[in-house]
Design a protein around this motif. Structure first.
Motif, PDB file in Angstrom:
ATOM      1  N   LEU A  15       0.826  -1.205   0.000  1.00 56.73           N
ATOM      2  CA  LEU A  15       0.000   0.000   0.000  1.00 56.73           C
ATOM      3  C   LEU A  15       0.861   1.257   0.000  1.00 56.73           C
ATOM      4  O   LEU A  15       0.541   2.235  -0.683  1.00 56.73           O
ATOM      5  CB  LEU A  15      -0.919  -0.002   1.224  1.00 56.73           C
ATOM      6  CG  LEU A  15      -2.089  -0.985   1.161  1.00 56.73           C
ATOM      7  CD1 LEU A  15      -2.718  -1.131   2.533  1.00 56.73           C
ATOM      8  CD2 LEU A  15      -3.125  -0.514   0.150  1.00 56.73           C
ATOM      9  N   CYS A  54       1.457   3.581  -3.494  1.00 56.40           N
ATOM     10  CA  CYS A  54       0.390   4.512  -3.128  1.00 56.40           C
ATOM     11  C   CYS A  54       0.066   5.507  -4.242  1.00 56.40           C
ATOM     12  O   CYS A  54      -1.094   5.894  -4.411  1.00 56.40           O
ATOM     13  CB  CYS A  54       0.717   5.235  -1.818  1.00 56.40           C
ATOM     14  SG  CYS A  54       2.086   6.374  -1.923  1.00 56.40           S
ATOM     15  N   ILE A  98      -2.220   3.611  -6.568  1.00 48.34           N
ATOM     16  CA  ILE A  98      -3.483   3.292  -5.907  1.00 48.34           C
ATOM     17  C   ILE A  98      -4.340   4.541  -5.766  1.00 48.34           C
ATOM     18  O   ILE A  98      -5.551   4.524  -5.940  1.00 48.34           O
ATOM     19  CB  ILE A  98      -3.227   2.643  -4.534  1.00 48.34           C
ATOM     20  CG1 ILE A  98      -2.548   1.289  -4.730  1.00 48.34           C
ATOM     21  CG2 ILE A  98      -4.516   2.487  -3.739  1.00 48.34           C
ATOM     22  CD1 ILE A  98      -2.063   0.650  -3.455  1.00 48.34           C
ATOM     23  N   GLY A 132      -6.629   2.791  -7.900  1.00 46.31           N
ATOM     24  CA  GLY A 132      -7.066   1.724  -7.003  1.00 46.31           C
ATOM     25  C   GLY A 132      -6.157   0.511  -7.030  1.00 46.31           C
ATOM     26  O   GLY A 132      -5.074   0.548  -7.611  1.00 46.31           O
ATOM     27  N   CYS A 133      -6.616  -0.554  -6.423  1.00 48.99           N
ATOM     28  CA  CYS A 133      -5.862  -1.813  -6.425  1.00 48.99           C
ATOM     29  C   CYS A 133      -6.087  -2.521  -7.756  1.00 48.99           C
ATOM     30  O   CYS A 133      -7.228  -2.674  -8.190  1.00 48.99           O
ATOM     31  CB  CYS A 133      -6.308  -2.708  -5.276  1.00 48.99           C
ATOM     32  SG  CYS A 133      -5.730  -4.420  -5.441  1.00 48.99           S
ATOM     33  N   SER A 159      -6.857  -4.443   3.583  1.00 51.85           N
ATOM     34  CA  SER A 159      -6.037  -3.741   2.594  1.00 51.85           C
ATOM     35  C   SER A 159      -6.894  -3.279   1.416  1.00 51.85           C
ATOM     36  O   SER A 159      -6.663  -2.207   0.848  1.00 51.85           O
ATOM     37  CB  SER A 159      -4.892  -4.636   2.126  1.00 51.85           C
ATOM     38  OG  SER A 159      -5.387  -5.745   1.409  1.00 51.85           O
ATOM     39  N   GLN A 160      -7.885  -4.063   1.058  1.00 48.30           N
ATOM     40  CA  GLN A 160      -8.797  -3.644  -0.007  1.00 48.30           C
ATOM     41  C   GLN A 160      -9.594  -2.417   0.403  1.00 48.30           C
ATOM     42  O   GLN A 160      -9.769  -1.478  -0.374  1.00 48.30           O
ATOM     43  CB  GLN A 160      -9.750  -4.786  -0.362  1.00 48.30           C
ATOM     44  CG  GLN A 160      -9.139  -5.831  -1.271  1.00 48.30           C
ATOM     45  CD  GLN A 160      -8.718  -5.270  -2.595  1.00 48.30           C
ATOM     46  OE1 GLN A 160      -9.514  -4.674  -3.301  1.00 48.30           O
ATOM     47  NE2 GLN A 160      -7.451  -5.428  -2.936  1.00 48.30           N
ATOM     48  N   ALA A 162      -7.350   0.584   0.271  1.00 51.36           N
ATOM     49  CA  ALA A 162      -7.093   1.012  -1.106  1.00 51.36           C
ATOM     50  C   ALA A 162      -8.302   1.749  -1.678  1.00 51.36           C
ATOM     51  O   ALA A 162      -8.156   2.791  -2.322  1.00 51.36           O
ATOM     52  CB  ALA A 162      -6.740  -0.200  -1.967  1.00 51.36           C
ATOM     53  N   THR A 163      -9.484   1.210  -1.433  1.00 54.09           N
ATOM     54  CA  THR A 163     -10.699   1.819  -1.976  1.00 54.09           C
ATOM     55  C   THR A 163     -10.908   3.230  -1.427  1.00 54.09           C
ATOM     56  O   THR A 163     -11.168   4.171  -2.180  1.00 54.09           O
ATOM     57  CB  THR A 163     -11.921   0.956  -1.635  1.00 54.09           C
ATOM     58  OG1 THR A 163     -11.756  -0.348  -2.205  1.00 54.09           O
ATOM     59  CG2 THR A 163     -13.198   1.584  -2.180  1.00 54.09           C
ATOM     60  N   TYR A 194      -8.668   5.146   0.045  1.00 46.58           N
ATOM     61  CA  TYR A 194      -7.562   6.034  -0.331  1.00 46.58           C
ATOM     62  C   TYR A 194      -7.760   6.537  -1.758  1.00 46.58           C
ATOM     63  O   TYR A 194      -7.519   7.703  -2.062  1.00 46.58           O
ATOM     64  CB  TYR A 194      -6.226   5.307  -0.204  1.00 46.58           C
ATOM     65  CG  TYR A 194      -5.043   6.172  -0.543  1.00 46.58           C
ATOM     66  CD1 TYR A 194      -4.790   7.345   0.163  1.00 46.58           C
ATOM     67  CD2 TYR A 194      -4.179   5.837  -1.575  1.00 46.58           C
ATOM     68  CE1 TYR A 194      -3.708   8.146  -0.148  1.00 46.58           C
ATOM     69  CE2 TYR A 194      -3.088   6.628  -1.888  1.00 46.58           C
ATOM     70  CZ  TYR A 194      -2.863   7.785  -1.174  1.00 46.58           C
ATOM     71  OH  TYR A 194      -1.791   8.579  -1.492  1.00 46.58           O
ATOM     72  N   ASN A 195      -8.214   5.665  -2.621  1.00 46.74           N
ATOM     73  CA  ASN A 195      -8.512   6.061  -3.996  1.00 46.74           C
ATOM     74  C   ASN A 195      -9.624   7.101  -4.045  1.00 46.74           C
ATOM     75  O   ASN A 195      -9.619   8.003  -4.893  1.00 46.74           O
ATOM     76  CB  ASN A 195      -8.898   4.828  -4.814  1.00 46.74           C
ATOM     77  CG  ASN A 195      -9.292   5.157  -6.246  1.00 46.74           C
ATOM     78  OD1 ASN A 195     -10.434   5.010  -6.635  1.00 46.74           O
ATOM     79  ND2 ASN A 195      -8.334   5.612  -7.020  1.00 46.74           N
ATOM     80  N   LEU A 251      -4.200   6.707   4.890  1.00 51.86           N
ATOM     81  CA  LEU A 251      -3.468   5.519   4.443  1.00 51.86           C
ATOM     82  C   LEU A 251      -2.380   5.150   5.450  1.00 51.86           C
ATOM     83  O   LEU A 251      -2.206   3.974   5.794  1.00 51.86           O
ATOM     84  CB  LEU A 251      -2.862   5.756   3.061  1.00 51.86           C
ATOM     85  CG  LEU A 251      -2.220   4.516   2.425  1.00 51.86           C
ATOM     86  CD1 LEU A 251      -3.260   3.452   2.143  1.00 51.86           C
ATOM     87  CD2 LEU A 251      -1.459   4.877   1.160  1.00 51.86           C
TER      88      LEU A 251
END
Lengths: 195, 195
Positions: free
Chosen positions: A89, A93, A96, A100-101, A156-157, A160-161, A163-164, A172
């Motif tokens: 992550l 970053c 992401i 995203g992931c 972690s998903q 990522a979501t 943070y995006n 994050l």
DNA sequence: GACGAATTAGGGCGATCGTCCTAATTTTCA
DNA sequence: TGAAAATTAGGACGATCGCCCTAATTCGTC
């Protein structure tokens, strides 16, 4: 034999474009332009868009496998190996933040498209799930290992979501720190009582 | 004045189609067919696809606002209100299984498309973020409330993403139970020491 | 150097995309 | 009731989509 290189260049370009723009919005023309070949040459290597998608998924799987193998070699304890996973992550970053992931967004898009390759994309998750599960199995009873793997994968998903969406660096950082603290708590309780 | 009803029917149909198939893969023809109107009539109400998207986002925001207001009225404690949020995952699990979270997948897609409406979609997250933050503020010091809101938001997003990928009912149940246990721990420590 | 295979270029196929226009119909209200 | 406004239908626009074909060029091998 130069055709082999062209083919892998196509897959690499498609990999990045599928990540940045999504599978559906990416056209043959987009990929051909990025590789600097004609659309006719393109068709010689791949008959359909789904063929490219499958190849991209296989490439992503291979890339992740070598990454996981490297972590296994470079780190001596399961805790440090799992920490490497969390570090993705932080390391990725910038990407992401914008896209995203790569795995989460692909499986999500293929689910909406009801695409035949959806399960193959899910297998990318399974790759991490099984690897994490093997690491956790060295820290906790085997029955709990897979649950912890899924828990970390989910966290972690989620990070990522969001943070995006919000692009909040502090968030994050906090999530990464929380995951590492959670991990430390698990490996600390390895031989002691539960929780 | 029947035009108003047609317009809202278009938005409702687009809302569902954008959710089920994604924004980009949904065409004017898809929406028009679902509402059973001609594409010409369609154009009378919306000039561009982006106009529909904006309206859909506003509708989603309004729907969520009324839902949050209802929770606030129906539940007497912040803990129970937050629990209602967690219950979304269980109540909508059939849809999430197939199409993911409506808000998470939309913001993700718009991020990839680099779409002007991306921030408007993110505002849907903010709606929940602020509402949750207000609830948490009644349980913990104000400075921690927003962090807990983001943490719960992230966890529910992660659960939705992995449930959509693996479609494992046990996993979703565990995540919901874990979130509720986490919530109980927070509200239990309301007046006691930290952790 | 010649010949078959592999690779490349470029264009064209029908279908569908978002968008736009015009004409017919319905509704509204003085 | 009749004229203006709102709504509807249906088709057409250029562009682009995934896909396919053919001809030219490059390559590997004897």
């Amino acid at each position: 034999m130069a055709g082999r290189r062209t083919r892998s260049e196509i897959v690499a370009a498609a990999d990045e474009l599928f990540y940045r723009m999504g599978f559906e919005p990416t056209s043959f023309a987009d990929i051909a332009e990025k590789v600097n070949i004609s659309r006719g040459n393109f068709y010689h290597h791949f008959k359909t868009k789904d063929e490219i998608l499958n190849e991209v998924i296989q490439k992503r799987a291979a890339d992740r496998r070598t990454m996981l193998d490297a972590w296994e070699q470079e780190e001596s304890t399961p805790e440090r190996r799992i920490a490497r996973f969390i570090d993705i992550l932080a390391i990725n970053c910038d990407k992401i933040r914008l896209h995203g992931c790569p795995i989460g967004t692909l499986t999500g898009e293929l689910a909406k498209l009801d695409h035949p390759a959806r399960e193959e994309a899910t297998a990318l998750f399974t790759l991490f799930r099984n690897w994490l599960s093997r690491q956790f199995a060295q820290l906790v009873p085997h029955k709990e290992a897979d649950r912890l793997a899924m828990e970390l994968l989910a966290r972690s998903q989620g990070a990522a979501t969001l943070y995006n969406a919000f692009r909040d660096d502090d968030f994050l950082r906090r999530e990464i720190a929380a995951m590492k603290a959670w991990l430390a708590g698990i490996s600390a309780g390895r031989k002691s009582a539960h929780d």
